[in-house]
Each structure stands twice: as structure tokens, then as C-alpha cells.
Design an enzyme around this catalytic site. Structure first.
Site, PDB file in Angstrom:
ATOM      1  N   HIS A  78       0.843  -1.193   0.000  1.00 55.78           N
ATOM      2  CA  HIS A  78       0.000   0.000   0.000  1.00 55.78           C
ATOM      3  C   HIS A  78       0.882   1.247   0.000  1.00 55.78           C
ATOM      4  O   HIS A  78       2.096   1.163   0.189  1.00 55.78           O
ATOM      5  CB  HIS A  78      -0.938   0.007   1.221  1.00 55.78           C
ATOM      6  CG  HIS A  78      -0.229   0.005   2.533  1.00 55.78           C
ATOM      7  ND1 HIS A  78      -0.088  -1.109   3.319  1.00 55.78           N
ATOM      8  CD2 HIS A  78       0.421   1.000   3.184  1.00 55.78           C
ATOM      9  CE1 HIS A  78       0.600  -0.811   4.399  1.00 55.78           C
ATOM     10  NE2 HIS A  78       0.923   0.466   4.342  1.00 55.78           N
TER      11      HIS A  78
HETATM   12  C1  T46 Z   1       2.877   0.939   6.850  1.00 57.35           C
HETATM   13  C2  T46 Z   1       3.702  -0.285   7.044  1.00 57.35           C
HETATM   14  C3  T46 Z   1       5.168   0.017   7.125  1.00 57.35           C
HETATM   15  C4  T46 Z   1      -3.870  -0.717  13.864  1.00 57.35           C
HETATM   16  O1  T46 Z   1      -4.914  -0.992  14.481  1.00 57.35           O
HETATM   17  N1  T46 Z   1      -3.194   0.419  14.189  1.00 57.35           N
HETATM   18  C5  T46 Z   1      -2.042   0.763  13.558  1.00 57.35           C
HETATM   19  O2  T46 Z   1      -1.453   1.807  13.897  1.00 57.35           O
HETATM   20  C6  T46 Z   1      -1.546  -0.087  12.506  1.00 57.35           C
HETATM   21  C7  T46 Z   1      -0.272   0.280  11.779  1.00 57.35           C
HETATM   22  C8  T46 Z   1      -2.243  -1.211  12.205  1.00 57.35           C
HETATM   23  N2  T46 Z   1      -3.394  -1.516  12.874  1.00 57.35           N
HETATM   24  C9  T46 Z   1      -4.093  -2.772  12.549  1.00 57.35           C
HETATM   25  C10 T46 Z   1      -4.763  -2.754  11.180  1.00 57.35           C
HETATM   26  C11 T46 Z   1      -4.673  -4.188  10.745  1.00 57.35           C
HETATM   27  O3  T46 Z   1      -5.792  -4.895  11.245  1.00 57.35           O
HETATM   28  O4  T46 Z   1      -3.144  -3.821  12.504  1.00 57.35           O
HETATM   29  C12 T46 Z   1      -3.431  -4.725  11.465  1.00 57.35           C
HETATM   30  C13 T46 Z   1      -2.235  -4.887  10.527  1.00 57.35           C
HETATM   31  O5  T46 Z   1      -1.998  -3.668   9.814  1.00 57.35           O
HETATM   32  P1  T46 Z   1      -1.533  -3.635   8.283  1.00 57.35           P
HETATM   33  O6  T46 Z   1      -2.107  -4.786   7.558  1.00 57.35           O
HETATM   34  O7  T46 Z   1      -1.834  -2.277   7.742  1.00 57.35           O
HETATM   35  O8  T46 Z   1       0.049  -3.836   8.439  1.00 57.35           O
HETATM   36  P2  T46 Z   1       1.196  -3.704   7.339  1.00 57.35           P
HETATM   37  O9  T46 Z   1       2.388  -4.332   7.917  1.00 57.35           O
HETATM   38  O10 T46 Z   1       0.754  -4.154   5.996  1.00 57.35           O
HETATM   39  O11 T46 Z   1       1.455  -2.095   7.207  1.00 57.35           O
HETATM   40  C14 T46 Z   1       1.916  -1.359   8.312  1.00 57.35           C
HETATM   41  C15 T46 Z   1       1.165  -0.035   8.419  1.00 57.35           C
HETATM   42  O12 T46 Z   1      -0.239  -0.287   8.467  1.00 57.35           O
HETATM   43  C16 T46 Z   1       1.458   0.897   7.265  1.00 57.35           C
HETATM   44  O13 T46 Z   1       0.989   2.205   7.559  1.00 57.35           O
HETATM   45  O14 T46 Z   1       3.321   1.885   6.227  1.00 57.35           O
HETATM   46  O15 T46 Z   1       3.313  -1.084   8.171  1.00 57.35           O
END
Ligand code: T46
Length: 142
Positions: free
Chosen positions: A49
Site C-alpha cells: 500500500h
Molecule cells: C505501513 C507499514 C510500514 C492498527 O490498528 N493500528 C495501527 O497503527 C496499525 C499500523 C495497524 N493496525 C491494525 C490494522 C490491521 O488490522 O493492525 C493490522 C495490521 O496492519 P496492516 O495490515 O496495515 O500492516 P502492514 O504491515 O501491511 O502495514 C503497516 C502499516 O499499516 C502501514 O501504515 O506503512 O506497516
């Protein structure tokens, strides 16, 4: 594409190392949120993303991983393997995190609170945003 990696100052003595990070001093924005990922499975890639406005610094504080950054026209893979190095990731930058060592802890300092509406999760939509932004910038320079 310019990759910005910060090298932080470790305060070392005979007890070990300590790194301190202060907003606007070591980090170029107000830190509104900190999160970290660990226990990342073998072969897993996270991310896929971009963000509309969020700025972040990624620090692999333990172990190692790789970050692929894509600004819409160029891609770069940046290894993160030192706890005193931080990778700056601007808005409108597609990111993928992969090749995590089993002991990797990837910590992220973020300029904003969590906001799902700031995410662009479709690559074609991301490319469209990049193009619109470039057109707006070109128009404002005329
Ligand atoms: C990014 C990369 C480097 C939350 O509830 N609060 C938060 O602050 C974050 C970051 C995530 N979440 C929840 C949302 C999802 O249910 O944690 C779960 C996993 O998040 P996500 O699938 O977005 O994780 P990544 O590793 O794909 O991405 C993350 C960050 O979301 C993103 O902003 O830049 O790490």
C-alpha cells in the site's frame, strides 16, 4: 529516486548501546504513533500500500528485513539491519516489507494517528494519485 536513511547517534558505554529519538531533532516530524511488528513468518511480505499523507521512519531495531519503495516510476530495495538506522518513507510511496529474519522487530514512527482512509491499497489507484499530484505540481509552477 532519492532514498533517505537516517543514521542515529548511539550512546555507547561499557553497559551497551542506547539510541534516543526526539521529534523535530532526530525525526523530521511530530511523532504521533509508534507501532512495531515481530514474529513475521518466513516468506511473508507485508505492506502492499501507499499513504495519501502519512510520513514514517522505519527502524529494524532487532534482526533484519528489506523494504521495497516504489514512487510510481522507480523501485528500490533497501535492507534494514542496524538498530541505529531509520528509513524515511514519505507519502505517495508504495511499500512492501519482506525477507524478515526470524528475530526481526520492525519499529515504525508515524506522523499521524492510525487512519484507514489515508491508505491506498490498490496499485492502479496509487499510480493515478501520483500522476494527479505531478500534474497539480506542474500547474502550480506555471
Ligand atoms: C505501513 C507499514 C510500514 C492498527 O490498528 N493500528 C495501527 O497503527 C496499525 C499500523 C495497524 N493496525 C491494525 C490494522 C490491521 O488490522 O493492525 C493490522 C495490521 O496492519 P496492516 O495490515 O496495515 O500492516 P502492514 O504491515 O501491511 O502495514 C503497516 C502499516 O499499516 C502501514 O501504515 O506503512 O506497516
Amino acid at each position: 529516486m532519492q532514498v533517505v536513511k537516517y543514521v542515529f547517534q548511539p550512546h555507547g558505554d561499557d553497559r551497551g548501546q542506547l539510541v534516543a529519538l526526539e521529534e523535530f531533532k532526530d525525526i523530521p516530524f511530530r511523532i504521533k504513533r509508534v507501532y512495531y511488528m515481530y514474529d513475521t513468518g518466513k516468506g511473508v511480505t507485508r505492506g502492499y500500500h501507499a499513504h495519501k499523507s502519512l510520513e514514517q521512519i522505519l527502524i529494524c531495531i532487532h534482526g533484519s528485513c528489506k523494504i521495497m519503495l516504489d514512487n510510481g516510476s522507480e523501485k528500490k530495495v533497501i535492507p534494514l539491519e542496524k538498530p541505529y538506522e531509520g528509513l524515511y518513507v514519505s507519502h505517495l510511496m508504495w511499500r512492501e516489507m519482506f525477507d524478515f529474519s526470524p528475530d526481526a522487530v520492525l519499529m515504525v514512527l508515524a506522523s499521524e494517528l492510525y487512519d484507514e482512509s489515508d491508505y491506498i491499497r490498490d496499485y492502479d489507484v496509487f499510480l493515478k494519485h501520483v500522476q494527479e499530484c505531478a500534474e497539480q505540481n506542474a500547474a502550480s509552477e506555471v
